[in-house]
Motif scaffolding. Structure first.
Motif, PDB file in Angstrom:
ATOM      1  N   LEU A   1      15.412  18.043   3.836  1.00 17.58           N
ATOM      2  CA  LEU A   1      15.921  18.895   4.911  1.00 17.58           C
ATOM      3  C   LEU A   1      14.935  19.004   6.072  1.00 17.58           C
ATOM      4  O   LEU A   1      15.342  19.198   7.225  1.00 17.58           O
ATOM      5  CB  LEU A   1      16.221  20.297   4.372  1.00 17.58           C
ATOM      6  N   ALA A   2      13.636  18.894   5.785  1.00 17.11           N
ATOM      7  CA  ALA A   2      12.614  19.054   6.827  1.00 17.11           C
ATOM      8  C   ALA A   2      12.610  17.847   7.762  1.00 17.11           C
ATOM      9  O   ALA A   2      12.518  16.711   7.306  1.00 17.11           O
ATOM     10  CB  ALA A   2      11.242  19.227   6.184  1.00 17.11           C
ATOM     11  N   PRO A   3      12.704  18.059   9.078  1.00 17.64           N
ATOM     12  CA  PRO A   3      12.688  16.934  10.023  1.00 17.64           C
ATOM     13  C   PRO A   3      11.345  16.225  10.081  1.00 17.64           C
ATOM     14  O   PRO A   3      11.255  15.078  10.504  1.00 17.64           O
ATOM     15  CB  PRO A   3      13.021  17.599  11.359  1.00 17.64           C
ATOM     16  N   SER A   4      10.276  16.911   9.647  1.00 12.72           N
ATOM     17  CA  SER A   4       8.940  16.311   9.610  1.00 12.72           C
ATOM     18  C   SER A   4       8.146  16.965   8.496  1.00 12.72           C
ATOM     19  O   SER A   4       8.528  18.023   7.968  1.00 12.72           O
ATOM     20  CB  SER A   4       8.214  16.507  10.950  1.00 12.72           C
ATOM     21  N   PHE A   5       7.034  16.340   8.135  1.00 10.54           N
ATOM     22  CA  PHE A   5       6.183  16.896   7.090  1.00 10.54           C
ATOM     23  C   PHE A   5       5.678  18.284   7.493  1.00 10.54           C
ATOM     24  O   PHE A   5       5.677  19.215   6.686  1.00 10.54           O
ATOM     25  CB  PHE A   5       4.998  15.966   6.836  1.00 10.54           C
ATOM     26  N   GLU A   6       5.289  18.414   8.768  1.00 10.25           N
ATOM     27  CA  GLU A   6       4.742  19.681   9.259  1.00 10.25           C
ATOM     28  C   GLU A   6       5.789  20.797   9.248  1.00 10.25           C
ATOM     29  O   GLU A   6       5.453  21.971   9.128  1.00 10.25           O
ATOM     30  CB  GLU A   6       4.212  19.490  10.695  1.00 10.25           C
TER      31      GLU A   6
ATOM     32  N   ASP B   1       7.918   7.301   7.467  1.00  6.49           N
ATOM     33  CA  ASP B   1       8.891   7.278   8.551  1.00  6.49           C
ATOM     34  C   ASP B   1      10.225   7.787   8.004  1.00  6.49           C
ATOM     35  O   ASP B   1      10.931   7.068   7.289  1.00  6.49           O
ATOM     36  CB  ASP B   1       9.036   5.846   9.081  1.00  6.49           C
ATOM     37  N   ARG B   2      10.563   9.014   8.339  1.00  7.77           N
ATOM     38  CA  ARG B   2      11.754   9.623   7.751  1.00  7.77           C
ATOM     39  C   ARG B   2      13.051   8.989   8.229  1.00  7.77           C
ATOM     40  O   ARG B   2      14.101   9.193   7.609  1.00  7.77           O
ATOM     41  CB  ARG B   2      11.747  11.134   8.006  1.00  7.77           C
ATOM     42  N   SER B   3      12.977   8.214   9.292  1.00  5.36           N
ATOM     43  CA  SER B   3      14.182   7.512   9.745  1.00  5.36           C
ATOM     44  C   SER B   3      14.569   6.401   8.782  1.00  5.36           C
ATOM     45  O   SER B   3      15.705   5.911   8.805  1.00  5.36           O
ATOM     46  CB  SER B   3      13.968   6.939  11.152  1.00  5.36           C
ATOM     47  N   THR B   4      13.624   5.993   7.918  1.00  7.26           N
ATOM     48  CA  THR B   4      13.927   4.946   6.924  1.00  7.26           C
ATOM     49  C   THR B   4      14.487   5.540   5.635  1.00  7.26           C
ATOM     50  O   THR B   4      14.891   4.792   4.740  1.00  7.26           O
ATOM     51  CB  THR B   4      12.662   4.126   6.585  1.00  7.26           C
ATOM     52  N   TRP B   5      14.480   6.852   5.521  1.00  8.27           N
ATOM     53  CA  TRP B   5      15.056   7.470   4.325  1.00  8.27           C
ATOM     54  C   TRP B   5      16.556   7.202   4.312  1.00  8.27           C
ATOM     55  O   TRP B   5      17.231   7.267   5.344  1.00  8.27           O
ATOM     56  CB  TRP B   5      14.783   8.973   4.305  1.00  8.27           C
TER      57      TRP B   5
ATOM     58  N   GLY C   1       0.832  -1.198   0.000  1.00  6.70           N
ATOM     59  CA  GLY C   1       0.000   0.000   0.000  1.00  6.70           C
ATOM     60  C   GLY C   1       0.865   1.246   0.000  1.00  6.70           C
ATOM     61  O   GLY C   1       2.004   1.240   0.485  1.00  6.70           O
ATOM     62  N   ILE C   2       0.346   2.335  -0.564  1.00  9.26           N
ATOM     63  CA  ILE C   2       1.095   3.581  -0.645  1.00  9.26           C
ATOM     64  C   ILE C   2       1.116   4.279   0.712  1.00  9.26           C
ATOM     65  O   ILE C   2       0.094   4.401   1.385  1.00  9.26           O
ATOM     66  CB  ILE C   2       0.461   4.527  -1.688  1.00  9.26           C
ATOM     67  N   ILE C   3       2.294   4.729   1.107  1.00  6.84           N
ATOM     68  CA  ILE C   3       2.432   5.558   2.303  1.00  6.84           C
ATOM     69  C   ILE C   3       2.668   6.989   1.823  1.00  6.84           C
ATOM     70  O   ILE C   3       3.683   7.272   1.179  1.00  6.84           O
ATOM     71  CB  ILE C   3       3.603   5.099   3.190  1.00  6.84           C
ATOM     72  N   LEU C   4       1.728   7.875   2.096  1.00  9.74           N
ATOM     73  CA  LEU C   4       1.846   9.264   1.661  1.00  9.74           C
ATOM     74  C   LEU C   4       3.010   9.947   2.378  1.00  9.74           C
ATOM     75  O   LEU C   4       3.415   9.541   3.472  1.00  9.74           O
ATOM     76  CB  LEU C   4       0.541  10.011   1.928  1.00  9.74           C
TER      77      LEU C   4
ATOM     78  N   ALA D   1      -2.445  24.290  -1.003  1.00  8.37           N
ATOM     79  CA  ALA D   1      -3.330  23.666  -0.015  1.00  8.37           C
ATOM     80  C   ALA D   1      -2.619  23.481   1.322  1.00  8.37           C
ATOM     81  O   ALA D   1      -3.225  23.656   2.387  1.00  8.37           O
ATOM     82  CB  ALA D   1      -3.831  22.328  -0.543  1.00  8.37           C
ATOM     83  N   GLN D   2      -1.342  23.156   1.283  1.00  5.42           N
ATOM     84  CA  GLN D   2      -0.589  23.002   2.525  1.00  5.42           C
ATOM     85  C   GLN D   2      -0.423  24.331   3.260  1.00  5.42           C
ATOM     86  O   GLN D   2      -0.230  24.352   4.476  1.00  5.42           O
ATOM     87  CB  GLN D   2       0.799  22.405   2.226  1.00  5.42           C
ATOM     88  N   LEU D   3      -0.544  25.422   2.514  1.00  2.00           N
ATOM     89  CA  LEU D   3      -0.485  26.756   3.120  1.00  2.00           C
ATOM     90  C   LEU D   3      -1.874  27.234   3.545  1.00  2.00           C
ATOM     91  O   LEU D   3      -2.046  28.382   3.954  1.00  2.00           O
ATOM     92  CB  LEU D   3       0.131  27.748   2.121  1.00  2.00           C
TER      93      LEU D   3
END
Length: 423
Positions: free
Chosen positions: A312-317, A272-276, A264-267, A349-351
């Motif tokens: 560079l962003a530590p999280s999506f937010e 999980d950015r630790s897996t990048w 399944g797709i994970i948006l 939309a994110q803004l």
């Protein structure tokens, strides 16, 4: 490189993918690109000989070198037997006639193999060839893909690929296209064509159209290999090459986080950015820094900068969405295409600018046609309506997207979104 395989068949299959392109490139340099069929026969014969020899005898310590030696000796045999030097490479006809063995041996040196591969890439990406033929020919002759594998990768049938390959080979033969690295005023436009083919090849792997496989890592890895090969040669050591390679590295760093264990797709917001892959990210940053020289800004620079912002962003937010909007606006100036407008709308939309985001999509030129033929436009528009709280339009466009996509993973994701509306 000795592959991790036990049987001769496995070893031969592995080597065919990784060595046949090199062999074809060198032999084509010797026999001329108009003799491509002869070249492929020589390569096939070398691998058949390896299969027979290694079945009954021990596999040599360096099977790649063994194959190259067989191909080199076969080339020498053909040259000595035919003695028709004018039918061979126009570039090397004189040397082959007067210093046959030393010339052939020279061409099988590592540095010359790399040079020959690059010549082959430029030939396969000749601007007069159709884009679809460029990709098929590159995968076949440079990357060692079979027609069946190419058909599977490009979501078509083998007969179509065979037709494209035949058409490309005939064109090269009839037009007398040379196996050469362009220079002077010809270099920049030819490099642009190569960039386009590698970019399309990577994107086909990254967003595969296959029903049961969203990511085709083999295509992405091959695009990265060819781009790296280009970047290491003096003619390809250009800022745009580094920018494209940076983009590929940064995008590939997220392979392991894009799909769950159930395919399944994970948006992006849930990954999980630790897996990048940090090694690939750092490599991407390295090439992005290298791309900053010169005074020419390309779409690859901008798209790589966009990918870097995500990394560079530590999280999506924590993503710098204002910076992303600036980058997409800049990209739109250099690449005024519907897909760029679509991605810019997602950033809006994110803004929190949902109405503006929806307006951005609905005013895309020919949007009605795009909505009825390309699932991604309906999927994004449906999601934008969902974020805006317009459930009626969200349901309408998500259902349309569901009918348009063939990807099982995409269908699953859309079903999940529809369930939140119906809940």
């Amino acid at each position: 490189m000795q592959p991790d395989a036990n049987t001769p068949q496995q070893i031969v299959d592995h080597l065919f993918r990784h060595e046949s392109g090199k062999m074809i490139a060198v032999l084509t340099r010797i026999f001329g690109i108009h003799n491509l069929s002869l070249v492929e026969d020589v390569v096939q014969e070398a691998f058949l000989k390896a299969m027979l020899a290694w079945t009954f005898k021990q596999v040599p310590d360096n099977p790649s070198a063994w194959l190259m030696t067989v191909a080199r000796n076969k080339a020498l045999d053909i040259i000595r037997r035919q003695q028709h030097f004018r039918n061979l490479s126009g570039e090397l006809a004189y040397q082959l006639q007067h210093t046959t063995e030393s010339t052939v041996r020279q061409l099988f040196l590592d540095t010359e193999i790399t040079d020959s591969q690059l010549r082959m890439i430029f030939a396969c990406c000749h601007p007069s060839l159709k884009e679809e033929d460029q990709i098929a020919l590159t995968l076949k002759t440079v990357s060692g893909f079979s027609a069946e594998e190419i058909a599977r990768a490009l979501v078509t049938n083998e007969a179509v690929i065979q037709k494209r390959l035949y058409r490309a080979r005939q064109f090269i033969k009839e037009q007398g296209i040379q196996l050469e690295i362009p220079c002077g005023d010809e270099l920049t436009p030819r490099l642009e064509t190569v960039y386009t083919v590698l970019y399309l090849l990577f994107n086909e792997g990254y967003n595969s159209l296959k029903a049961d496989e969203l990511i085709r890592e083999d295509l992405c890895i091959e695009a990265m290999r060819l781009c790296l090969l280009l970047s290491e040669h003096k003619v390809g050591r250009q800022p745009a090459t580094f920018a494209l390679l940076s983009l590929m590295c940064l995008q590939a760093s997220r392979f392991d986080s894009r799909m769950d264990e159930n395919n399944g797709i994970i948006l992006l917001q849930h990954q999980d950015r630790s897996t990048w892959n940090r090694e690939l990210i750092n490599t991407g940053y390295h090439y992005l820094r290298q791309s900053s020289s010169g005074d020419r800004l390309t779409v690859y620079h901008i798209e790589s900068a966009i990918a870097a912002e995500h990394c560079l962003a530590p999280s999506f937010e924590a993503t710098n969405w204002n910076r992303m909007l600036q980058l997409y606006s800049l990209l739109l100036e250099h690449k005024p295409m519907p897909v760029v407008l679509l991605n810019r709308a997602i950033v809006l939309a994110q803004l929190g600018q949902h109405a503006e985001a929806i307006r951005e999509v609905t005013t895309i030129p020919d949007i009605e046609k795009l909505l009825s033929t390309h699932y991604i436009y309906s999927a994004v528009l449906g999601d934008l309506y969902l974020q805006a709280g317009d459930m009626l339009n969200a349901r309408k466009h998500l259902r349309a997207a569901l009918q348009l996509t063939v990807s099982l993973a995409e269908k699953k994701l859309i079903h999940q979104k529809l369930e939140t509306i119906n809940y």
